[in-house]
Write a protein that holds these residues in place. Structure first.
Motif, PDB file in Angstrom:
ATOM      1  N   TRP A 389       0.826  -1.207   0.000  1.00  0.00           N
ATOM      2  CA  TRP A 389       0.000   0.000   0.000  1.00  0.00           C
ATOM      3  C   TRP A 389       0.863   1.261   0.000  1.00  0.00           C
ATOM      4  N   ASN A 398      -2.772   3.892 -13.944  1.00  0.00           N
ATOM      5  CA  ASN A 398      -3.412   2.968 -13.022  1.00  0.00           C
ATOM      6  C   ASN A 398      -2.342   2.017 -12.490  1.00  0.00           C
ATOM      7  N   ILE A 400      -0.747  -1.143 -10.218  1.00  0.00           N
ATOM      8  CA  ILE A 400      -0.939  -2.421  -9.547  1.00  0.00           C
ATOM      9  C   ILE A 400       0.418  -2.889  -9.026  1.00  0.00           C
ATOM     10  N   ARG A 418      -6.667  -0.908 -15.476  1.00  0.00           N
ATOM     11  CA  ARG A 418      -5.963  -1.550 -14.372  1.00  0.00           C
ATOM     12  C   ARG A 418      -5.604  -3.008 -14.663  1.00  0.00           C
ATOM     13  N   ALA A 442      -1.780  -4.679  -4.399  1.00  0.00           N
ATOM     14  CA  ALA A 442      -2.350  -3.383  -4.047  1.00  0.00           C
ATOM     15  C   ALA A 442      -2.770  -2.671  -5.315  1.00  0.00           C
ATOM     16  N   SER A 443      -3.977  -2.107  -5.292  1.00  0.00           N
ATOM     17  CA  SER A 443      -4.496  -1.318  -6.406  1.00  0.00           C
ATOM     18  C   SER A 443      -4.716   0.107  -5.918  1.00  0.00           C
ATOM     19  N   ASP A 444      -4.244   1.098  -6.687  1.00  0.00           N
ATOM     20  CA  ASP A 444      -4.334   2.475  -6.218  1.00  0.00           C
ATOM     21  C   ASP A 444      -5.766   3.002  -6.199  1.00  0.00           C
ATOM     22  N   PHE A 446     -10.273   1.735  -6.918  1.00  0.00           N
ATOM     23  CA  PHE A 446     -11.157   0.565  -6.840  1.00  0.00           C
ATOM     24  C   PHE A 446     -11.100  -0.270  -8.110  1.00  0.00           C
ATOM     25  N   LEU A 447     -11.487  -1.523  -7.971  1.00  0.00           N
ATOM     26  CA  LEU A 447     -11.562  -2.433  -9.126  1.00  0.00           C
ATOM     27  C   LEU A 447     -12.975  -2.359  -9.691  1.00  0.00           C
ATOM     28  N   GLN A 466      -7.400  -2.632  -1.741  1.00  0.00           N
ATOM     29  CA  GLN A 466      -7.878  -1.606  -2.668  1.00  0.00           C
ATOM     30  C   GLN A 466      -8.774  -0.641  -1.903  1.00  0.00           C
ATOM     31  N   ARG A 493      -8.151   6.491  -1.797  1.00  0.00           N
ATOM     32  CA  ARG A 493      -7.629   6.270  -3.138  1.00  0.00           C
ATOM     33  C   ARG A 493      -6.271   6.924  -3.279  1.00  0.00           C
TER      34      ARG A 493
END
Length: 497
Positions: A389, A398, A400, A418, A442-444, A446-447, A466, A493
Motif C-alpha cells: 500500500w 493505473n 498495480i 488496471r 495493491a491497487s491504487d 477501486f476495481l 484496494q 484512493r
C-alpha cells in the motif's frame, strides 16, 4: 556616509554592526527596543522621535512614518538637496530593518485582533523607500549581510552592484511578507486562500528541462530543492523529479530500506537486515530498469553498498550519510550525483496548468481498513499489504503492485486500464524469474470489474488491498470469495497522475 537608521525585531548581530558604524563616526537613529539594546551596549543612539520632533504613538504603530525619515531615505543626492535642507531632512545612508514576525506568529492560532499587531507597517514602508533610492541608500534586511556591510563601511563605501543586490533582496523580503499576510487573510474561513501567493528563493538554471530543447530552473532553499550534490554532474530537471519520487516513498519505509526509481516510478523497493541487503533485493526486482536509475536509501551508506553501486550505472544516489570509505570508492564514478537525504519539508503540492495552478494538500494518512472478504488476511498478508500500500501510493495510475512484506515483486503502472497493469506486472516479474506465488496485490483505486483480481489470483496472489467504492464492489467481493482471496478496503484512493 554620515547617518544610519537601525530598527530591527531580530537583534542578532545588531550590536556588532552598530559598533562598526559608530567607529566610523556614522550617526545612528533608532527607536523602541533596538535603541534600548544599543544603549545598553554603550553605543550612542539618537531616538527617531527626537529627530522627527514627534513621539512614538498609538502603542508604537506610528514612529517612523514621518517626512524627515522617508525624505531622508527617498531624497536623491544632487537632486533633492535643496528641499531636504529647507525642511531639515538629513540623508540616511544606511537602513537596517527586519520585520515583525508575522509568518511565525500566524502559525500560533492567535485571535485575529492579536495577530494583526504583528503586521509591520513602518518597516516595509522604509524598506521600499530605501530600495527605490538604492543608488544613495544601502538597505539591509538580513543579519547574514551584516559582515558585508561592516566590510563596506570599513572600506569606504558600497559599490553600485552591492546596493542594487541589497535592494533586490529587500524587495524580495517585503514581497514574501506581504504574501504571507495576504494568504492568511484571504484564507480566513476557507481551507485555501482565494488568492494564493508563493515565493521560492535560490533560483539556479538547469542545463535543460525534461528534454534538451526546453529551458529550466530549480528554486528552493531546503529539502531536495536546496541540496547541493557532494559529487557528480549538475543535477538535471528529471533528476530532481525522480529524487523527489524516490525519497517520498523511502521516508515511509522501515530502515534499512531502498527505493529505485526510473522515470518517476518505483521499479525496485525493499527492506532488509542491512542496507546492502535491501539494495540488492530492490535492484533484482528489475535489474534492467535499475540501470541508469535514481536510488534512495534511508540508512547510512558504507563500503559494501558503495562497491555494489559502483558495479553498475546509477544516475543519483541519496542517503542520510556516507562513510569516508564509501565516498572514496564512489569517486571513481565521477558523474554519479551523491546527495544527502534532508529532513522532510511539508508543503502544498503545486502544478501549473494553462492559465493557472492546481494546489493540493495531503492530510496525514489514517488507516481505516475493512476486511470485506469471507477469509480474513493472515498476519503475513497484512504485513505485505501494508508494504504494498505504501508503494502503490507513489506509482503512476493505473497502478498495480505485487509484493511480500519486505520487497516489491512486480509492478504495472501508467496504463489506461488496471487489468493491463496487473498483466504487465506479472510479465515483467516472469522476465526476471520472479513468481507471484503467495504475494499480495495493491491497487491504487477501486476495481471496477473482477478481471484484475482474476489475473492476480491466477498468478498466485493470495490477498488484495484496494480503496473500494465501485458500484460493482459486491461482484468483486463475491469473486474474491470464490477464489479464496482475502480482500481489504482502505477507503482511501491513491491516484497519481
Amino acid at each position: 556616509m554620515t547617518l544610519a537608521l537601525l530598527s530591527v525585531w531580530d537583534k542578532t548581530g545588531i550590536i556588532d554592526l552598530a559598533k562598526a558604524l559608530a567607529a566610523k563616526n556614522i550617526g545612528i537613529l533608532s527607536s523602541g527596543g533596538t535603541a534600548k539594546t544599543l544603549r545598553d551596549a554603550g553605543i550612542p543612539v539618537k531616538d527617531v522621535s527626537e529627530y522627527t520632533g514627534f513621539p512614538e504613538m498609538m502603542d508604537g504603530r506610528v514612529k517612523t512614518l514621518h517626512p524627515k525619515v522617508h525624505g531622508g531615505l527617498l531624497g536623491r543626492r544632487g537632486t533633492d538637496d535643496a528641499v531636504m535642507q529647507e525642511h531639515g531632512i538629513e540623508g540616511i545612508d544606511i537602513l537596517c530593518v527586519n520585520l515583525y514576525p508575522f509568518e511565525e506568529m500566524s502559525k500560533k492560532n492567535l485571535p485575529l485582533d492579536e495577530l494583526i499587531e504583528f503586521v509591520d507597517i513602518g518597516g516595509p514602508a522604509m524598506i521600499r523607500a530605501a530600495s527605490k533610492n538604492f543608488k544613495d541608500v544601502a538597505v539591509v534586511v538580513d543579519p547574514d549581510d551584516y559582515p558585508m556591510v561592516i566590510d563596506a563601511v570599513n572600506g569606504g563605501g558600497f559599490t553600485y552592484e552591492q546596493k542594487l543586490s541589497l535592494a533586490a533582496k529587500a524587495f524580495t523580503r517585503t514581497a514574501a511578507y506581504d504574501a504571507a499576510i495576504s494568504n492568511y487573510l484571504n484564507g480566513i474561513g476557507s481551507e485555501f486562500p482565494s488568492t494564493y501567493t508563493v515565493q521560492f528563493a535560490n533560483g539556479r538554471h538547469l542545463r535543460y528541462g525534461e528534454n534538451p530543447h526546453q529551458k529550466a530552473a530549480v528554486y528552493g532553499t531546503s529539502g531536495i530543492a536546496g541540496q547541493t550534490a557532494l559529487q557528480g554532474k549538475e543535477m538535471s530537471y528529471n533528476n530532481y523529479l525522480d529524487v523527489h519520487a524516490a525519497v517520498s516513498l523511502c521516508r515511509e519505509l522501515p530502515s534499512p530500506g531502498t527505493v529505485i526509481v526510473k522515470h518517476n516510478n518505483p521499479c525496485g523497493v525493499a527492506v532488509g537486515a542491512t542496507q546492502l541487503e535491501s539494495y540488492l533485493k530492490a535492484r533484482d526486482v528489475d535489474p534492467v530498469s535499475a540501470y541508469g536509475s535514481v536510488v534512495a536509501m534511508n540508512s547510512p551508506v558504507g563500503k559494501d553498498v558503495a562497491e555494489e553501486i559502483c558495479s553498475t550505472f546509477v544516475e543519483v544516489l541519496i542517503a542520510p550519510s556516507f562513510t569516508e570509505e564509501a565516498r572514496e570508492i564512489m569517486k571513481k564514478k565521477e558523474n554519479m550525483r551523491l546527495l544527502v537525504l534532508p529532513p522532510e519539508v511539508p508543503a502544498d503540492e503545486l502544478r501549473t496548468i494553462d492559465g493557472g495552478v492546481l494546489v493540493q494538500r495531503t492530510p496525514e494518512y489514517e488507516e481505516g481498513w475493512t476486511v470485506v472478504s469471507k477469509r480474513a488476511p493472515t498476519e503475513a498478508e497484512v504485513a505485505a499489504m501494508r508494504f504494498a500500500w505504501k508503494i502503490v501510493k507513489y506509482a503512476k495510475s493505473n497502478a498495480i503492485v505485487y509484493s511480500n512484506a519486505t520487497e516489491l515483486v512486480g509492478i504495472g503502472v501508467g496504463q489506461m486500464n488496471r487489468v493491463d497493469s496487473a498483466k504487465i506486472a506479472v510479465m515483467k516479474a516472469a522476465e526476471f524469474g520472479r513468481t507471484m506465488k503467495d504475494t499480495v496485490v495493491a491497487s491504487d483505486a477501486f476495481l471496477p470489474f473482477p478481471d484484475t483480481l482474476e489475473v492476480a489470483a491466477a498468478a498466485g496472489a493470495t490477498a488484495l488491498i484496494q480503496p473500494g467504492g465501485s458500484i460493482r464492489d459486491a461482484e468483486v467481493i463475491a469473486r474474491a470469495d470464490e477464489l479464496g482471496v482475502a480482500m481489504v478496503f482502505t477507503g482511501t484512493r491513491h491516484f497519481r497522475h
